[in-house]
Motif scaffolding. Structure first.
Motif, short mmCIF file in Angstrom:
data_model
loop_
_atom_site.label_atom_id
_atom_site.label_comp_id
_atom_site.label_asym_id
_atom_site.label_seq_id
_atom_site.Cartn_x
_atom_site.Cartn_y
_atom_site.Cartn_z
N GLN A 193 0.83 -1.20 0.00
CA GLN A 193 0.00 0.00 0.00
C GLN A 193 0.86 1.24 0.00
O GLN A 193 1.86 1.33 0.71
CB GLN A 193 -0.94 0.01 1.21
CG GLN A 193 -1.94 1.15 1.18
CD GLN A 193 -3.02 1.02 2.24
OE1 GLN A 193 -3.36 -0.08 2.65
NE2 GLN A 193 -3.56 2.15 2.68
N VAL A 194 0.45 2.22 -0.81
CA VAL A 194 1.12 3.52 -0.88
C VAL A 194 0.04 4.60 -0.86
O VAL A 194 -1.15 4.31 -0.93
CB VAL A 194 1.99 3.65 -2.15
CG1 VAL A 194 3.10 2.61 -2.16
CG2 VAL A 194 1.13 3.52 -3.42
N GLU A 195 0.48 5.84 -0.76
CA GLU A 195 -0.45 6.97 -0.76
C GLU A 195 -0.04 7.94 -1.86
O GLU A 195 1.14 8.25 -2.01
CB GLU A 195 -0.46 7.67 0.60
CG GLU A 195 -1.55 8.72 0.72
CD GLU A 195 -1.60 9.34 2.11
OE1 GLU A 195 -2.66 9.29 2.75
OE2 GLU A 195 -0.56 9.87 2.55
N ILE A 196 -1.01 8.42 -2.60
CA ILE A 196 -0.78 9.35 -3.70
C ILE A 196 -1.40 10.69 -3.36
O ILE A 196 -2.56 10.76 -2.94
CB ILE A 196 -1.37 8.80 -5.01
CG1 ILE A 196 -0.68 7.48 -5.39
CG2 ILE A 196 -1.21 9.81 -6.14
CD1 ILE A 196 -1.27 6.81 -6.61
N ASP A 197 -0.63 11.74 -3.53
CA ASP A 197 -1.12 13.10 -3.25
C ASP A 197 -1.60 13.29 -1.82
O ASP A 197 -2.45 14.15 -1.54
CB ASP A 197 -2.26 13.48 -4.21
CG ASP A 197 -1.75 14.13 -5.49
OD1 ASP A 197 -0.52 14.23 -5.66
OD2 ASP A 197 -2.60 14.53 -6.31
N LYS A 198 -1.12 12.47 -0.90
CA LYS A 198 -1.50 12.53 0.51
C LYS A 198 -3.01 12.40 0.71
O LYS A 198 -3.57 12.91 1.68
CB LYS A 198 -1.01 13.84 1.14
CG LYS A 198 0.50 14.01 1.13
CD LYS A 198 0.90 15.31 1.78
CE LYS A 198 2.42 15.48 1.77
NZ LYS A 198 2.85 16.74 2.40
N ARG A 199 -3.66 11.68 -0.22
CA ARG A 199 -5.13 11.58 -0.12
C ARG A 199 -5.68 10.28 -0.69
O ARG A 199 -6.78 9.86 -0.30
CB ARG A 199 -5.80 12.75 -0.86
CG ARG A 199 -5.50 12.76 -2.35
CD ARG A 199 -6.26 13.83 -3.12
NE ARG A 199 -5.91 13.80 -4.54
CZ ARG A 199 -6.45 12.97 -5.40
NH1 ARG A 199 -7.37 12.11 -5.02
NH2 ARG A 199 -6.08 12.98 -6.67
#
Length: 265
Positions: free
Chosen positions: A4-10
């Motif tokens: 799991q990763v996060e894109i654009d902090k959202r």
């Protein structure tokens, strides 16, 4: 294994990387109407095993309702073109910031509900190498404008900027033969490259081995080989953009009757 990763902090997403540090092509793999479930991750891992960096973004990241009900299919999230473009632009930017991704070689796969989004992206951008549609994008309602998706699908098909692969099923209760032939006609008239296949004796979602009623092992294996072959062409060997290539292979009963097909679990 996807992490799991996060894109654009959202936006939640899952990333898969083959072993090694060489720059590789990337595939953005989109989920079905159920969100990111096991089948989504399984197909993502198969793409990693085929040698591609894979990103699976959650296009339902704005949904705050019951995720378990969503995964069961008891509720549905409607997608707007505006939000999908925002999320997928961010996904491409994220991939291009990875040291092991060749940012000039990115393809996108949409499945069922997200079949439209790769086509949309191919119209709004000219830097995708190829797009794949799995039994989606051309439901009856897609041929008409919608407040959240103002451009009907034919207007997108005639303006795509890369080759299109589309995989359909003979017994699909959502996609009719009429719609498939209409898709082919629009792409032909617009002189767009395509690879369209209708698999026999298979229902909607026939690649999904987590749904025994739908899964068709033989057809799923053949379709997956077709997908990998297409990705290899557009991402690895390169598609001649100075030529237009039309590939259509249909296998249906002479007594085909769309009205008799029912959903399968």
């Amino acid at each position: 294994m996807l992490t799991q990763v996060e894109i654009d902090k959202r936006m939640r997403a899952y990333l898969g990387r083959p072993e090694g540090h060489a720059k590789r092509p990337a595939v953005i793999h989109l989920h079905e109407r159920y969100g990111i479930v096991k089948h989504t991750s399984d197909l993502g891992q198969k793409l990693v095993d085929a040698g591609y960096v894979v990103l699976v973004p959650d296009l339902f990241s704005r949904f705050t309702g019951d995720r378990q009900a969503l995964a069961r299919g008891d509720v549905q999230v409607d997608l707007s073109d505006e939000e999908a473009l925002q999320d997928l632009d961010a996904s491409i930017a994220y991939l291009r910031n990875l040291t092991d991704v060749d940012g000039s070689r990115i393809a996108m796969i949409g499945v069922c509900q997200t079949g439209r989004q790769p086509l949309l992206m191919s119209v709004k951008r000219n830097d995708l190498a190829g797009v794949v549609v799995l039994y989606g994008a051309i439901y009856k309602v897609d041929w008409e404008p919608h407040p959240l998706r103002p451009e009907p699908i034919d207007l997108l098909l005639e303006r795509v900027s890369c080759p299109v692969q589309a995989i359909f099923a003979e017994l699909d209760h959502l996609v009719s033969l009429e719609s498939i032939l209409r898709m082919r006609s629009v792409l032909e008239n617009a002189k767009k490259s395509f690879d369209i296949r209708i698999y026999p004796d298979a229902p909607h979602g026939f690649l999904n081995d987590t749904m025994p009623g739908r899964y068709r092992p033989k057809q799923a294996r053949a379709a997956w080989e077709q997908i990998i072959s297409f990705l290899h062409t557009v991402l690895d060997t390169g598609w001649d953009r100075e030529r237009v290539s039309w590939r259509f292979d249909g296998d249906i009963s002479p007594n085909y009757d769309f009205t008799k097909y029912k959903p399968q679990a």
